[in-house]
Design a protein around this motif. Structure first.
Motif, mmCIF file in Angstrom:
data_model
loop_
_atom_site.group_PDB
_atom_site.id
_atom_site.type_symbol
_atom_site.label_atom_id
_atom_site.label_comp_id
_atom_site.label_asym_id
_atom_site.label_seq_id
_atom_site.Cartn_x
_atom_site.Cartn_y
_atom_site.Cartn_z
ATOM 1 N N ALA A 1 34.221 78.266 42.693
ATOM 2 C CA ALA A 1 36.019 78.120 41.546
ATOM 3 C C ALA A 1 36.346 79.698 42.383
ATOM 4 O O ALA A 1 37.672 79.011 42.504
ATOM 5 C CB ALA A 1 35.686 78.794 39.632
ATOM 6 N N GLU A 2 36.413 80.562 41.978
ATOM 7 C CA GLU A 2 37.233 82.325 42.904
ATOM 8 C C GLU A 2 37.249 82.128 44.157
ATOM 9 O O GLU A 2 38.268 82.897 44.530
ATOM 10 C CB GLU A 2 36.633 82.744 42.327
ATOM 11 C CG GLU A 2 35.137 83.962 42.974
ATOM 12 C CD GLU A 2 34.174 83.104 41.690
ATOM 13 O OE1 GLU A 2 32.974 83.908 41.900
ATOM 14 O OE2 GLU A 2 34.293 82.118 41.951
ATOM 15 N N GLN A 3 36.358 80.923 44.859
ATOM 16 C CA GLN A 3 36.692 81.326 46.691
ATOM 17 C C GLN A 3 37.036 80.181 47.042
ATOM 18 O O GLN A 3 38.050 80.027 47.994
ATOM 19 C CB GLN A 3 35.271 81.522 47.156
ATOM 20 C CG GLN A 3 34.405 83.130 46.795
ATOM 21 C CD GLN A 3 33.439 83.233 47.422
ATOM 22 O OE1 GLN A 3 32.562 81.919 47.792
ATOM 23 N NE2 GLN A 3 33.091 84.452 47.302
ATOM 24 N N TRP A 4 37.381 78.986 46.619
ATOM 25 C CA TRP A 4 37.563 77.676 47.089
ATOM 26 C C TRP A 4 39.105 77.621 47.022
ATOM 27 O O TRP A 4 39.964 77.873 45.462
ATOM 28 C CB TRP A 4 36.999 76.518 46.311
ATOM 29 C CG TRP A 4 37.050 75.289 46.619
ATOM 30 C CD1 TRP A 4 36.922 75.044 47.460
ATOM 31 C CD2 TRP A 4 37.925 73.928 46.202
ATOM 32 N NE1 TRP A 4 37.530 73.358 47.819
ATOM 33 C CE2 TRP A 4 38.138 72.919 46.755
ATOM 34 C CE3 TRP A 4 38.230 74.147 44.486
ATOM 35 C CZ2 TRP A 4 38.049 71.407 46.704
ATOM 36 C CZ3 TRP A 4 39.094 72.661 44.612
ATOM 37 C CH2 TRP A 4 38.823 71.363 45.120
ATOM 38 N N GLU A 5 40.179 76.731 47.558
ATOM 39 C CA GLU A 5 41.297 77.016 47.980
ATOM 40 C C GLU A 5 41.459 75.519 47.844
ATOM 41 O O GLU A 5 43.215 74.916 47.215
ATOM 42 C CB GLU A 5 41.906 77.468 49.128
ATOM 43 C CG GLU A 5 41.763 79.393 48.877
ATOM 44 C CD GLU A 5 42.561 79.666 50.570
ATOM 45 O OE1 GLU A 5 43.092 78.862 51.438
ATOM 46 O OE2 GLU A 5 42.312 80.042 50.879
ATOM 47 N N GLY A 6 40.621 75.327 48.071
ATOM 48 C CA GLY A 6 41.076 73.416 47.271
ATOM 49 C C GLY A 6 41.523 72.533 48.312
ATOM 50 O O GLY A 6 42.245 73.665 49.995
ATOM 51 N N PRO A 7 41.430 71.340 48.926
ATOM 52 C CA PRO A 7 42.462 71.025 50.284
ATOM 53 C C PRO A 7 43.769 71.079 49.652
ATOM 54 O O PRO A 7 44.875 70.234 51.043
ATOM 55 C CB PRO A 7 41.574 69.302 50.039
ATOM 56 C CG PRO A 7 40.790 69.180 49.170
ATOM 57 C CD PRO A 7 40.788 70.727 48.599
ATOM 58 N N ALA A 8 44.471 70.137 48.277
ATOM 59 C CA ALA A 8 45.748 70.378 48.103
ATOM 60 C C ALA A 8 46.075 70.681 46.753
ATOM 61 O O ALA A 8 45.045 71.227 45.852
ATOM 62 C CB ALA A 8 45.576 68.651 48.725
ATOM 63 N N ALA A 9 47.047 70.732 46.632
ATOM 64 C CA ALA A 9 47.078 70.678 44.528
ATOM 65 C C ALA A 9 47.077 69.654 43.498
ATOM 66 O O ALA A 9 46.387 68.816 44.450
ATOM 67 C CB ALA A 9 48.733 71.285 44.518
ATOM 68 N N PHE A 10 46.307 70.110 42.603
ATOM 69 C CA PHE A 10 45.550 69.345 41.507
ATOM 70 C C PHE A 10 47.126 68.822 40.057
ATOM 71 O O PHE A 10 47.541 70.347 39.958
ATOM 72 C CB PHE A 10 44.289 69.242 41.304
ATOM 73 C CG PHE A 10 43.654 69.521 42.509
ATOM 74 C CD1 PHE A 10 43.356 68.346 42.548
ATOM 75 C CD2 PHE A 10 43.634 70.333 42.879
ATOM 76 C CE1 PHE A 10 41.261 68.043 43.196
ATOM 77 C CE2 PHE A 10 42.628 70.246 44.117
ATOM 78 C CZ PHE A 10 41.767 68.968 44.299
ATOM 79 N N ASP A 11 47.289 67.915 40.075
ATOM 80 C CA ASP A 11 47.646 67.840 38.575
ATOM 81 C C ASP A 11 47.443 68.682 37.668
ATOM 82 O O ASP A 11 48.397 69.086 36.535
ATOM 83 C CB ASP A 11 47.607 65.868 38.072
ATOM 84 C CG ASP A 11 48.577 65.121 39.573
ATOM 85 O OD1 ASP A 11 49.323 66.303 40.193
ATOM 86 O OD2 ASP A 11 48.311 64.064 39.512
ATOM 87 N N VAL A 12 45.619 68.314 37.490
ATOM 88 C CA VAL A 12 44.895 69.136 36.502
ATOM 89 C C VAL A 12 44.235 69.706 36.981
ATOM 90 O O VAL A 12 43.216 69.420 37.635
ATOM 91 C CB VAL A 12 45.147 68.072 34.988
ATOM 92 C CG1 VAL A 12 43.951 69.146 33.660
ATOM 93 C CG2 VAL A 12 45.738 67.376 34.762
#
Length: 213
Positions: A109-120
């Motif tokens: 969780a502390e390293q994952w930036e994700g491909p986009a922003a999330f609503d929740v």
């Protein structure tokens, strides 16, 4: 919950009580209280999420609460984020077995930036709130929120995280959710102040600048 979704939840509970035990994902003592403590407990988070929202569940573990949300709310677009290979394998098998439209990502969780922003962004018993803010808030889209399932220490965690909340220009509140016959849950809901400009893109940009420096 519609009957067909309840049937899926029962099947998921059966997988937790069998494969989940043999793989060490949950303890055998949890089986008698699986519904009250885990399945129904997590399902109470569903009413706090808007229709059709994109959701990132950090530290999903055996799928709590992310997999339960996928079952209870098929309208949600859910990404389960979990670093441990055996848990990821279990989540993938559950997804295939139950025919759920979820994405499983192996990452911390502390390293994952994700491909986009999330609503929740959701989390259950993952980390103290101050630390969770650093992991989760960069993933929250403008107008979105972080929903952290907490216990009796929730108010103390908010107090301890005040400096981090101020730094991120965000506010936190305690929210409860309950249905008849179930123990209510306590959730810390964190929302960024409007126009703060602190989101996934700005956080990521700062990270990249630090890496290049």
């Amino acid at each position: 919950m519609p009957a067909e979704r309840l049937t899926l939840l029962e099947r998921y509970g059966g997988l937790l009580a069998s494969d989940g035990i043999t793989r060490g994902l949950i303890g055998p003592r949890e089986v008698p209280r699986l519904w009250e403590r885990h399945l129904l407990n997590c399902a109470l988070l569903a009413p706090l999420i808007g229709d059709g929202a994109s959701v990132a569940d950090l530290g999903s573990g055996a799928g709590l609460p992310g997999m339960v949300l996928a079952i209870a709310r098929p309208d949600l677009r859910i990404t389960l984020v979990e670093p441990m290979a055996r848990r990821v394998e279990f989540l993938e098998e559950v997804r295939a077995e139950l025919g759920l439209d979820v994405r499983v990502v192996r990452a911390r969780a502390e390293q994952w930036e994700g491909p986009a922003a999330f609503d929740v962004v959701t989390a259950r018993a993952l980390a103290p709130l101050a630390r969770l803010l650093a992991w989760g808030m960069p993933l929250v889209a403008s107008g979105g929120c972080l929903l952290a399932m907490k216990g009796s220490s929730a108010a103390d965690e908010i107090a301890a995280a005040q400096s981090e909340l101020t730094r991120r220009r965000a506010g936190a509140e305690l929210v409860t959710s309950s249905v008849s016959g179930c123990q209510p849950i306590t959730v810390v809901r964190v929302v960024r102040e409007t126009g703060s400009g602190i989101g996934w893109r700005s956080e990521s940009a700062r990270r990249h600048r630090r890496e290049r420096a």
